[in-house]
Design a protein around this motif. Structure first.
Motif, PDB file in Angstrom:
ATOM      1  N   ARG A 143       0.832  -1.465  -0.425  1.00  0.00           N
ATOM      2  CA  ARG A 143       0.150  -0.214   0.250  1.00  0.00           C
ATOM      3  C   ARG A 143       0.454   1.389  -0.086  1.00  0.00           C
ATOM      4  NH1 ARG A 143      -4.716  -1.382   3.447  1.00  0.00           N
ATOM      5  NH2 ARG A 143      -6.565  -1.182   2.009  1.00  0.00           N
ATOM      6  N   LEU A 144       0.351   1.800  -0.469  1.00  0.00           N
ATOM      7  CA  LEU A 144       1.469   3.734  -0.673  1.00  0.00           C
ATOM      8  C   LEU A 144       0.928   4.372   0.497  1.00  0.00           C
ATOM      9  CD1 LEU A 144       3.285   5.249  -2.328  1.00  0.00           C
ATOM     10  CD2 LEU A 144       0.886   6.543  -3.672  1.00  0.00           C
ATOM     11  N   THR A 145       1.724   4.711   1.361  1.00  0.00           N
ATOM     12  CA  THR A 145       1.417   5.224   3.092  1.00  0.00           C
ATOM     13  C   THR A 145       2.273   5.915   3.109  1.00  0.00           C
ATOM     14  OG1 THR A 145       3.354   3.235   4.015  1.00  0.00           O
ATOM     15  CG2 THR A 145       0.484   2.854   4.408  1.00  0.00           C
ATOM     16  N   THR A 146       4.169   6.150   3.446  1.00  0.00           N
ATOM     17  CA  THR A 146       4.103   7.568   3.588  1.00  0.00           C
ATOM     18  C   THR A 146       5.898   7.375   2.393  1.00  0.00           C
ATOM     19  OG1 THR A 146       5.828   5.431   5.099  1.00  0.00           O
ATOM     20  CG2 THR A 146       4.078   6.516   6.193  1.00  0.00           C
ATOM     21  N   PRO A 147       6.597   8.477   2.396  1.00  0.00           N
ATOM     22  CA  PRO A 147       7.387   8.789   1.179  1.00  0.00           C
ATOM     23  C   PRO A 147       8.554   7.985   1.847  1.00  0.00           C
ATOM     24  CG  PRO A 147       7.035  10.945   2.705  1.00  0.00           C
ATOM     25  CD  PRO A 147       5.782   9.466   3.136  1.00  0.00           C
ATOM     26  N   ILE A 148       8.533   7.733   2.779  1.00  0.00           N
ATOM     27  CA  ILE A 148       9.727   6.223   3.962  1.00  0.00           C
ATOM     28  C   ILE A 148       9.845   5.240   2.897  1.00  0.00           C
ATOM     29  CG2 ILE A 148      11.240   5.118   5.422  1.00  0.00           C
ATOM     30  CD1 ILE A 148      10.483   7.537   7.172  1.00  0.00           C
ATOM     31  N   HIS A 149       8.424   4.559   3.093  1.00  0.00           N
ATOM     32  CA  HIS A 149       8.287   3.258   2.398  1.00  0.00           C
ATOM     33  C   HIS A 149       8.252   3.396   0.622  1.00  0.00           C
ATOM     34  CE1 HIS A 149       5.282   2.325   6.083  1.00  0.00           C
ATOM     35  NE2 HIS A 149       6.646   0.720   5.805  1.00  0.00           N
ATOM     36  N   LEU A 150       7.834   4.576   0.764  1.00  0.00           N
ATOM     37  CA  LEU A 150       7.793   4.375  -1.269  1.00  0.00           C
ATOM     38  C   LEU A 150       9.742   4.313  -1.787  1.00  0.00           C
ATOM     39  CD1 LEU A 150       6.611   4.966  -3.695  1.00  0.00           C
ATOM     40  CD2 LEU A 150       7.055   8.045  -3.088  1.00  0.00           C
ATOM     41  N   GLY A 151      10.501   5.125  -0.719  1.00  0.00           N
ATOM     42  CA  GLY A 151      11.980   5.089  -0.816  1.00  0.00           C
ATOM     43  C   GLY A 151      12.261   3.976  -0.812  1.00  0.00           C
ATOM     44  N   LYS A 152      11.855   3.288  -0.296  1.00  0.00           N
ATOM     45  CA  LYS A 152      12.406   1.739   0.569  1.00  0.00           C
ATOM     46  C   LYS A 152      12.047   0.801  -0.928  1.00  0.00           C
ATOM     47  CE  LYS A 152      11.905   1.504   5.094  1.00  0.00           C
ATOM     48  NZ  LYS A 152      12.075   0.961   6.608  1.00  0.00           N
ATOM     49  N   MET A 153      10.501   1.373  -1.789  1.00  0.00           N
ATOM     50  CA  MET A 153      10.237   0.482  -2.755  1.00  0.00           C
ATOM     51  C   MET A 153      11.017   0.095  -3.926  1.00  0.00           C
ATOM     52  SD  MET A 153       8.015  -2.035  -2.622  1.00  0.00           S
ATOM     53  CE  MET A 153       6.706  -2.080  -4.300  1.00  0.00           C
ATOM     54  N   LEU A 154      11.291   1.667  -4.090  1.00  0.00           N
ATOM     55  CA  LEU A 154      12.238   2.359  -5.217  1.00  0.00           C
ATOM     56  C   LEU A 154      13.923   1.850  -5.173  1.00  0.00           C
ATOM     57  CD1 LEU A 154      11.430   6.531  -5.905  1.00  0.00           C
ATOM     58  CD2 LEU A 154      11.485   4.595  -6.798  1.00  0.00           C
ATOM     59  N   HIS A 155      14.149   1.628  -3.914  1.00  0.00           N
ATOM     60  CA  HIS A 155      15.555   1.831  -3.358  1.00  0.00           C
ATOM     61  C   HIS A 155      15.602  -0.274  -4.136  1.00  0.00           C
ATOM     62  CE1 HIS A 155      20.208   0.834  -2.485  1.00  0.00           C
ATOM     63  NE2 HIS A 155      19.238  -0.163  -1.011  1.00  0.00           N
ATOM     64  N   LYS A 156      14.582  -1.174  -4.067  1.00  0.00           N
ATOM     65  CA  LYS A 156      14.419  -2.336  -4.511  1.00  0.00           C
ATOM     66  C   LYS A 156      14.141  -2.614  -5.845  1.00  0.00           C
ATOM     67  CE  LYS A 156      13.010  -4.832   0.000  1.00  0.00           C
ATOM     68  NZ  LYS A 156      11.942  -4.925   0.201  1.00  0.00           N
ATOM     69  N   HIS A 157      13.482  -1.716  -6.243  1.00  0.00           N
ATOM     70  CA  HIS A 157      12.585  -1.826  -7.245  1.00  0.00           C
ATOM     71  C   HIS A 157      13.065  -0.180  -8.038  1.00  0.00           C
ATOM     72  CE1 HIS A 157      11.727  -5.899  -6.737  1.00  0.00           C
ATOM     73  NE2 HIS A 157      10.915  -5.207  -5.739  1.00  0.00           N
ATOM     74  N   PRO A 158      13.317   0.282  -8.930  1.00  0.00           N
ATOM     75  CA  PRO A 158      13.319   1.384  -9.619  1.00  0.00           C
ATOM     76  C   PRO A 158      12.572   2.101 -10.494  1.00  0.00           C
ATOM     77  CG  PRO A 158      15.432  -0.046 -10.763  1.00  0.00           C
ATOM     78  CD  PRO A 158      14.680  -0.787  -9.454  1.00  0.00           C
ATOM     79  N   PHE A 159      11.566   0.651 -11.591  1.00  0.00           N
ATOM     80  CA  PHE A 159      10.773   1.048 -11.678  1.00  0.00           C
ATOM     81  C   PHE A 159       9.436   0.622 -10.910  1.00  0.00           C
ATOM     82  CE2 PHE A 159       8.088  -1.098 -15.864  1.00  0.00           C
ATOM     83  CZ  PHE A 159       7.826   0.568 -15.710  1.00  0.00           C
ATOM     84  N   LEU A 160       7.854   1.412 -10.887  1.00  0.00           N
ATOM     85  CA  LEU A 160       7.508   1.129  -9.802  1.00  0.00           C
ATOM     86  C   LEU A 160       6.073   1.478 -10.728  1.00  0.00           C
ATOM     87  CD1 LEU A 160       8.694   2.594  -6.273  1.00  0.00           C
ATOM     88  CD2 LEU A 160       8.478  -0.207  -7.347  1.00  0.00           C
TER      89      LEU A 160
END
Length: 369
Positions: A143-160
């Motif tokens: 779920r899209l919840t916080t900018p921190i979580h989004l940053g972590k997802m981007l670190h794992k997957h540079p395309f979302l």
């Protein structure tokens, strides 16, 4: 068909909601096709609105199409044994009187309703994650919840991909790419109702502000982007229609392919996408033998996924369309399932899909169904 067989066919009603101007809402062309197919197969079938469906009455007001005069006619009909839910919009389905009527139908002793509600994207992925057999087809999804979580997802997957939980026809979908070598390293692409908008920024804070503005009050999921197999740099996915047959078992009605428009985020046809033959597309990339294996695996995956979605939902389901992707190495990915499938443009799939509705209705109406 013998008189005895005809007597055993259930009365089928197609459920929608009323409309002040047009009597009732929904896809008129689809309704006409359903009534025509039902009539040809010997069924008594009609359109009924939530308002007119009085469950304690012996006869109710419904609508039948007069093909000769090209008009809709209001008539009295017997209460149906099977109801096919085609309420067109989520917001229609979420009205308290509609929710109450659907709940009453789900628990009704003599009427069988299938596909009571639209799917929620987050729920779909939650259900599919619970099974070892379906988990393998799911891109990493949160779920899209916080900018921190989004940053972590981007670190794992540079395309979302960012998708509204209750979206329709690709509206509001965003893609997000990160390129650490550039000053404006975040690139957000937004698919609006009519056009795509691109936005570049340097910080996750600015990115988050833009995403929240776009998302407004809607809940979103964020998902690992999959690089799909593509033709002339246009990615494509497979659109699979899965329905229950006359034995009450999930079956593949057909598989189509949708190729993305040159500027589109998604493969939706209204956004410039085009219809193509899945076998032809797969063969051009993977060769004849591997493309046959991929199609078989796609169909098997769709059946396994349909069973797990029904199990997870806890409801009686009779059909769903699915978007499945094939990546460059031939891997299969699940992106979406729709509880109210749009009509397939491929004639052979369309014909079979209409017939299956009535074959499954006959199964549902049996005492053991």
């Amino acid at each position: 068909m013998s008189e005895l067989e005809q007597e055993q066919l259930p009365v089928v009603a197609i459920l929608t909601i009323d409309d002040e101007k047009d009597l009732f809402r929904g896809n008129r062309e689809n309704f006409v096709d359903l009534l025509q197919t039902g009539k040809e197969m010997g069924f008594l079938v009609y359109i009924v609105t939530v308002k007119d469906l009085k469950l304690d009455a012996r006869r109710i007001i419904g609508y039948r199409y007069q093909f000769e005069q090209n008009i809709w006619q209001q008539e009295w009909f017997p209460l149906p044994q099977v109801i096919y839910n085609r309420i067109p919009l989520r917001e229609d389905e979420m009205q308290p009187p509609v929710i109450k009527k659907i709940v009453d139908l789900v628990t009704h002793p003599t009427i069988r309703l299938f596909n009571p509600f639209f799917f929620n994207k987050w729920h779909l992925f939650e259900w599919l994650k619970k099974s070892r057999t379906t988990k393998q087809f799911i891109p990493s999804t949160q779920r899209l919840t916080t900018p921190i979580h989004l940053g972590k997802m981007l670190h794992k997957h540079p395309f979302l991909f960012l998708k509204p939980e209750s979206g329709k026809a690709g509206v509001g979908i965003m893609t997000l790419r990160v390129n650490p070598t550039k000053a404006l390293k975040f690139r957000l692409k937004i698919q609006d109702k009519k056009k795509n908008v691109s936005y570049k920024c340097a910080t996750i804070t600015k990115l988050w502000t833009r995403i929240r503005k776009q998302a407004s009050q809607h809940n979103y999921i964020v998902q690992q982007g999959i690089l799909l197999a593509s033709i002339d740099r246009r990615p494509f996915d497979l659109r699979v229609l899965v329905q229950k047959n006359g034995k009450g078992q999930w079956d593949i009605t057909g598989v189509g392919a949708r190729v993305a428009g040159s500027l589109s985020i998604t493969t939706h046809v209204p956004r410039g996408g085009s219809i193509d033959d899945p076998e032809k597309l797969l063969t051009s990339i993977f060769g004849i033998e591997q493309s046959k294996r991929i199609l078989i695996r796609t169909k098997n995956a769709a059946l396994i996924i349909a069973r797990q979605i029904e199990r997870g939902s806890g409801q009686t389901l009779g059909e769903m369309s699915m978007d499945l992707g094939v990546d460059a190495s031939g891997g299969i990915w699940f992106f979406e399932a729709n509880a109210k499938p749009m009509k397939f443009d491929e004639p052979h799939i369309r014909k079979r899909s209409l017939e299956r509705i009535f074959q499954y209705s006959t199964f549902l109406a049996k005492p053991s169904g």
